[in-house]
Design an enzyme around this catalytic site. Structure first.
Site, PDB file in Angstrom:
ATOM      1  N   TYR A   1      73.127  19.936 -10.229  1.00 50.27           N
ATOM      2  CA  TYR A   1      73.742  19.189  -9.016  1.00 50.27           C
ATOM      3  C   TYR A   1      73.205  18.115  -8.317  1.00 50.27           C
ATOM      4  O   TYR A   1      71.789  18.036  -8.728  1.00 50.27           O
ATOM      5  CB  TYR A   1      73.495  20.357  -8.127  1.00 50.27           C
ATOM      6  CG  TYR A   1      72.331  21.117  -8.004  1.00 50.27           C
ATOM      7  CD1 TYR A   1      71.765  22.124  -9.191  1.00 50.27           C
ATOM      8  CD2 TYR A   1      71.757  20.941  -7.021  1.00 50.27           C
ATOM      9  CE1 TYR A   1      70.478  22.342  -8.617  1.00 50.27           C
ATOM     10  CE2 TYR A   1      70.401  22.062  -6.766  1.00 50.27           C
ATOM     11  CZ  TYR A   1      70.061  22.428  -7.688  1.00 50.27           C
ATOM     12  OH  TYR A   1      68.248  23.260  -7.333  1.00 50.27           O
TER      13      TYR A   1
ATOM     14  N   THR B   1      64.080  25.666  -2.109  1.00 53.16           N
ATOM     15  CA  THR B   1      63.593  26.878  -2.657  1.00 53.16           C
ATOM     16  C   THR B   1      61.652  26.327  -2.776  1.00 53.16           C
ATOM     17  O   THR B   1      60.920  26.763  -2.792  1.00 53.16           O
ATOM     18  CB  THR B   1      63.871  27.608  -3.363  1.00 53.16           C
ATOM     19  OG1 THR B   1      64.111  26.500  -5.295  1.00 53.16           O
ATOM     20  CG2 THR B   1      65.193  28.499  -3.188  1.00 53.16           C
ATOM     21  N   ASP B   2      61.971  24.826  -3.315  1.00 52.35           N
ATOM     22  CA  ASP B   2      60.944  24.441  -3.805  1.00 52.35           C
ATOM     23  C   ASP B   2      59.438  24.358  -2.962  1.00 52.35           C
ATOM     24  O   ASP B   2      58.799  24.693  -3.811  1.00 52.35           O
ATOM     25  CB  ASP B   2      60.944  22.450  -4.922  1.00 52.35           C
ATOM     26  CG  ASP B   2      61.524  23.009  -5.494  1.00 52.35           C
ATOM     27  OD1 ASP B   2      62.244  21.507  -6.341  1.00 52.35           O
ATOM     28  OD2 ASP B   2      62.462  23.296  -6.210  1.00 52.35           O
TER      29      ASP B   2
ATOM     30  N   THR C   1      69.038  23.494  -2.417  1.00 49.57           N
ATOM     31  CA  THR C   1      70.222  23.626  -3.341  1.00 49.57           C
ATOM     32  C   THR C   1      71.140  24.698  -2.327  1.00 49.57           C
ATOM     33  O   THR C   1      72.380  24.878  -2.915  1.00 49.57           O
ATOM     34  CB  THR C   1      69.393  24.417  -4.485  1.00 49.57           C
ATOM     35  OG1 THR C   1      69.191  23.785  -5.107  1.00 49.57           O
ATOM     36  CG2 THR C   1      70.864  24.742  -4.848  1.00 49.57           C
TER      37      THR C   1
ATOM     38  N   LYS D   1      57.246  30.794  -5.363  1.00 54.37           N
ATOM     39  CA  LYS D   1      58.558  31.200  -6.165  1.00 54.37           C
ATOM     40  C   LYS D   1      57.615  31.211  -7.796  1.00 54.37           C
ATOM     41  O   LYS D   1      56.353  30.098  -8.043  1.00 54.37           O
ATOM     42  CB  LYS D   1      58.969  29.091  -6.307  1.00 54.37           C
ATOM     43  CG  LYS D   1      59.792  29.118  -7.292  1.00 54.37           C
ATOM     44  CD  LYS D   1      60.448  28.086  -6.757  1.00 54.37           C
ATOM     45  CE  LYS D   1      61.633  27.275  -7.449  1.00 54.37           C
ATOM     46  NZ  LYS D   1      62.685  26.699  -6.860  1.00 54.37           N
TER      47      LYS D   1
ATOM     48  N   GLU E   1      31.072  32.637  -9.604  1.00 52.96           N
ATOM     49  CA  GLU E   1      29.981  32.184 -10.755  1.00 52.96           C
ATOM     50  C   GLU E   1      30.238  30.244  -9.456  1.00 52.96           C
ATOM     51  O   GLU E   1      30.285  30.539  -8.899  1.00 52.96           O
ATOM     52  CB  GLU E   1      30.119  31.773 -11.457  1.00 52.96           C
ATOM     53  CG  GLU E   1      31.164  32.760 -12.502  1.00 52.96           C
ATOM     54  CD  GLU E   1      31.861  31.650 -13.554  1.00 52.96           C
ATOM     55  OE1 GLU E   1      32.839  32.300 -14.279  1.00 52.96           O
ATOM     56  OE2 GLU E   1      31.783  30.367 -14.456  1.00 52.96           O
TER      57      GLU E   1
END
Ligand code: DGL
Length: 351
Positions: free
Chosen positions: A47, A113-114, A34, A186, A309
């Site tokens: 965008y 950023t993903d 981005t 994120k 567990e």
């Protein structure tokens, strides 16, 4: 005569660069995202990412010339949901060459950023240089009213130029916070405050290019470097997949992955890394077949330790690593180790 000699000395000094303030040399490696995106119209949120070149990004922060000598390198230009392990390896190889050849003092990587946390963590695991490496991106495209990219990039370059950022592992700068690559994730889909370290918080802040690192107690010892990028460029990384558990989860996905040749499976379990009985039975069978199984959790904080567990012989626990980071460590671990105990030793460096 004296005047002539002084003129010659001054000219030699100027040509030799003596007396010119030698600013840190920073290379910005751009991959897309981005921060390089363009909104269809400035008023819209919609965008297209990965449109601008690294040269354009550098032109957006002209004031950086007071802090560093900057050069740009375009590795790729993609939205980071399309990032691949092959590009990770190429990036790590370029970073290694830049530092090994003393071509720069620090590196900034601009990234979507993903999956920024994944690429940053991979580089953190294979980079053996102590020079600063700083990732950054943006949550809004470059031409939107609230564009956060230029400020993030300016801060990232200033941090990469700051000797205090050296020997801290790969760092991530977003919205004036500094995070470790191993702990950052994120946590918001659209807000500029989109990154956190849920368990340990940020390492510090950076505002207007001035970094403040919090008390060293925040810093955990950097894990030992066990992987060589020089060897990784000649091999495909082992295939490791992630299976999410949830109420009523069957073992269909798990079994299909085993049947299709996966070498490792990370279970994003519920709670303290728990999962359904069907998945448990398939996980035990996979371990007996020599497939690595790591028990992680879909829960943001607390990680998974061995005192939980339904543990069973041969299972690895992810400690503080998220499922997506546990996958990356397991991919690299399988290039060197196969014994669960040896793999667990690597994960235990992320308590
Ligand atoms: N497509 C997403 C990516 O490239 C946009 C998110 C961003 O970069 O902020 O990761």
């Amino acid at each position: 005569m004296k005047k002539y000699i002084l003129t010659v000395v001054a000219l030699v000094c100027f040509l030799s660069g003596w007396g010119q303030e030698t600013k840190p040399r920073i290379t910005i490696i751009a991959t897309g995202g981005t921060i390089a995106g363009i909104a269809h119209t400035p008023a819209e949120n919609a965008y297209t990412p990965a449109q601008l070149t690294v040269e354009t990004l550098i032109r957006q922060i002209p004031q950086i010339t007071h802090k560093a000598s900057v050069q740009g390198l375009q590795l790729c230009n993609i939205a980071s949901q399309h990032m691949t392990p092959g590009i990770w390896v190429r990036l790590a190889s370029v970073v290694d060459s830049l530092f090994s050849g003393d071509h720069c003092d620090g590196v900034v990587v601009t990234h979507g950023t993903d999956t920024m946390e994944e690429t940053a963590f991979f580089l953190d695991l294979v980079n053996t240089h102590e020079n600063p490496v700083v990732f950054t991106g943006s949550m809004r495209p470059s031409n939107s009213p609230g564009a956060d990219g230029p400020a993030n990039l300016y801060n990232a370059v200033c941090l990469a130029a700051d000797p205090a950022a050296g020997a801290k592992g790969v760092l991530v700068v977003m919205n004036e916070y500094i995070f470790s690559a191993s702990g950052v994730t994120k946590t918001h889909t659209v807000n500029p405050q989109a990154f956190e370290n849920p368990d340990h918080g940020p390492l510090g802040t950076i505002r207007g290019g001035n970094a403040v690192f919090y008390h060293p107690c925040h810093e955990r010892p950097l894990p030992e470097k066990r992987f060589s990028i020089a060897e990784l460029v000649y091999q495909d990384l082992p295939r490791v997949d992630i299976v999410l558990s949830y109420a009523g989860a069957t073992s269909l996905l798990f079994d299909t992955l085993v049947e299709n040749g996966t070498e490792g499976i990370v279970i994003a379990g519920v709670g303290h890394g728990n999962y359904s009985r069907q998945i448990e039975n398939s996980a035990k069978k996979a371990v007996r077949q020599g497939i690595a199984v790591v028990r992680a959790t879909r829960v943001l904080k607390g990680g998974v330790s061995s005192d939980t567990e339904n543990t069973f012989e041969g299972q690895v626990v992810s400690r503080s690593l998220s499922p997506q980071k546990a996958r990356i460590l397991l991919m690299l671990a399988l290039t060197v180790f196969r014994e669960p105990a040896e793999i667990q030793h690597l994960f235990d460096q992320y308590p």
